[in-house]
Write a protein that holds these residues in place. Sequence first.
Motif, PDB file in Angstrom:
ATOM      1  N   PHE A   3       0.819  -1.217   0.000  1.00 39.23           N
ATOM      2  CA  PHE A   3       0.000   0.000   0.000  1.00 39.23           C
ATOM      3  C   PHE A   3       0.854   1.270   0.000  1.00 39.23           C
ATOM      4  N   GLU A   4       1.925   1.291   0.781  1.00 39.90           N
ATOM      5  CA  GLU A   4       2.764   2.484   0.862  1.00 39.90           C
ATOM      6  C   GLU A   4       3.378   2.827  -0.491  1.00 39.90           C
ATOM      7  N   GLU A   5       3.827   1.814  -1.214  1.00 39.27           N
ATOM      8  CA  GLU A   5       4.386   2.043  -2.541  1.00 39.27           C
ATOM      9  C   GLU A   5       3.317   2.586  -3.486  1.00 39.27           C
ATOM     10  N   LEU A  36      -7.710   6.623  -0.761  1.00 41.59           N
ATOM     11  CA  LEU A  36      -6.589   5.856  -0.224  1.00 41.59           C
ATOM     12  C   LEU A  36      -6.938   5.198   1.108  1.00 41.59           C
ATOM     13  N   MET A  37      -7.699   5.903   1.927  1.00 37.50           N
ATOM     14  CA  MET A  37      -8.102   5.334   3.210  1.00 37.50           C
ATOM     15  C   MET A  37      -8.978   4.087   3.001  1.00 37.50           C
ATOM     16  N   GLN A  38      -9.936   4.185   2.085  1.00 31.80           N
ATOM     17  CA  GLN A  38     -10.803   3.043   1.825  1.00 31.80           C
ATOM     18  C   GLN A  38     -10.035   1.902   1.162  1.00 31.80           C
ATOM     19  N   ALA A  39      -9.087   2.247   0.299  1.00 29.37           N
ATOM     20  CA  ALA A  39      -8.266   1.214  -0.330  1.00 29.37           C
ATOM     21  C   ALA A  39      -7.394   0.513   0.713  1.00 29.37           C
ATOM     22  N   PHE A  40      -6.870   1.274   1.666  1.00 29.48           N
ATOM     23  CA  PHE A  40      -6.044   0.681   2.715  1.00 29.48           C
ATOM     24  C   PHE A  40      -6.843  -0.307   3.552  1.00 29.48           C
ATOM     25  N   ARG A  41      -8.084   0.048   3.852  1.00 31.20           N
ATOM     26  CA  ARG A  41      -8.936  -0.834   4.669  1.00 31.20           C
ATOM     27  C   ARG A  41      -9.117  -2.207   4.032  1.00 31.20           C
ATOM     28  N   SER A  42      -9.177  -2.224   2.689  1.00 31.57           N
ATOM     29  CA  SER A  42      -9.395  -3.502   2.002  1.00 31.57           C
ATOM     30  C   SER A  42      -8.295  -3.737   0.971  1.00 31.57           C
ATOM     31  N   LYS A  45      -8.157  -7.004  -1.058  1.00 30.21           N
ATOM     32  CA  LYS A  45      -9.173  -7.054  -2.110  1.00 30.21           C
ATOM     33  C   LYS A  45      -8.753  -6.182  -3.303  1.00 30.21           C
ATOM     34  N   VAL A  46      -8.192  -5.021  -3.019  1.00 35.26           N
ATOM     35  CA  VAL A  46      -7.728  -4.122  -4.082  1.00 35.26           C
ATOM     36  C   VAL A  46      -6.620  -4.793  -4.883  1.00 35.26           C
ATOM     37  N   TYR A  55      -9.516   0.293  -9.654  1.00 32.59           N
ATOM     38  CA  TYR A  55     -10.332   0.057  -8.470  1.00 32.59           C
ATOM     39  C   TYR A  55     -10.300   1.279  -7.542  1.00 32.59           C
ATOM     40  N   VAL A  56      -9.119   1.836  -7.323  1.00 33.04           N
ATOM     41  CA  VAL A  56      -8.990   2.996  -6.431  1.00 33.04           C
ATOM     42  C   VAL A  56      -9.599   4.240  -7.078  1.00 33.04           C
ATOM     43  N   ARG A  57      -9.429   4.392  -8.403  1.00 31.12           N
ATOM     44  CA  ARG A  57     -10.079   5.516  -9.086  1.00 31.12           C
ATOM     45  C   ARG A  57     -11.589   5.435  -8.955  1.00 31.12           C
ATOM     46  N   ARG A  58     -12.113   4.229  -9.021  1.00 31.39           N
ATOM     47  CA  ARG A  58     -13.568   4.056  -8.866  1.00 31.39           C
ATOM     48  C   ARG A  58     -13.996   4.460  -7.459  1.00 31.39           C
TER      49      ARG A  58
END
Length: 164
Positions: A3-5, A36-42, A45-46, A55-58
């Motif tokens: 995620f950090e990368e 980014l916060m929502q992507a980090f949570r899952s 799945k991302v 997926y993150v753009r969506r």
Amino acid sequence: MDFEEYASARGQELVRLGFTVSGDYQRAEDLAQIALMQAFRSWRKVQRADDPHTYVRRILINSYLSMTRRRSFTEAPAAEIDTDHTVPDPATDIVNSDDLWRALATLSARERVVLVLRYYQDMDDRTIADLLGIKPSSVRATASRALAALRKTRQSHRVDERLP
């Protein structure tokens, strides 16, 4: 990629996308942070998605659309700027750009998102449809209505030249 990368590599791109759909830099930063916060949570799945960045753009686009449905989001554009000068003003490009932003602000959130994804992100109708969860024909119809609305509300000749 962890995620950090991902956040380091794609964070500014998400802010730019947020700015183009919202027209507000602070809101763009908020949208990128929410995505980014929502992507980090899952994140697992991302990562399993065919294209994690899509997926993150969506997530960002859906966050923007959700945000615009709230009553507190609505803002009225400032009064028109008097641009009737007899001598060419070097700030004309800035004014014309501002006129274009004002015209974009009159569109619905979905119309604006479709135009941004089509003309700024250079996505085709199928990609936009997949991103928004709608049919490609709906993307074309939305873009057509949005462009017609922009032409109707244009405020200067320069805005008209920028419209496809």
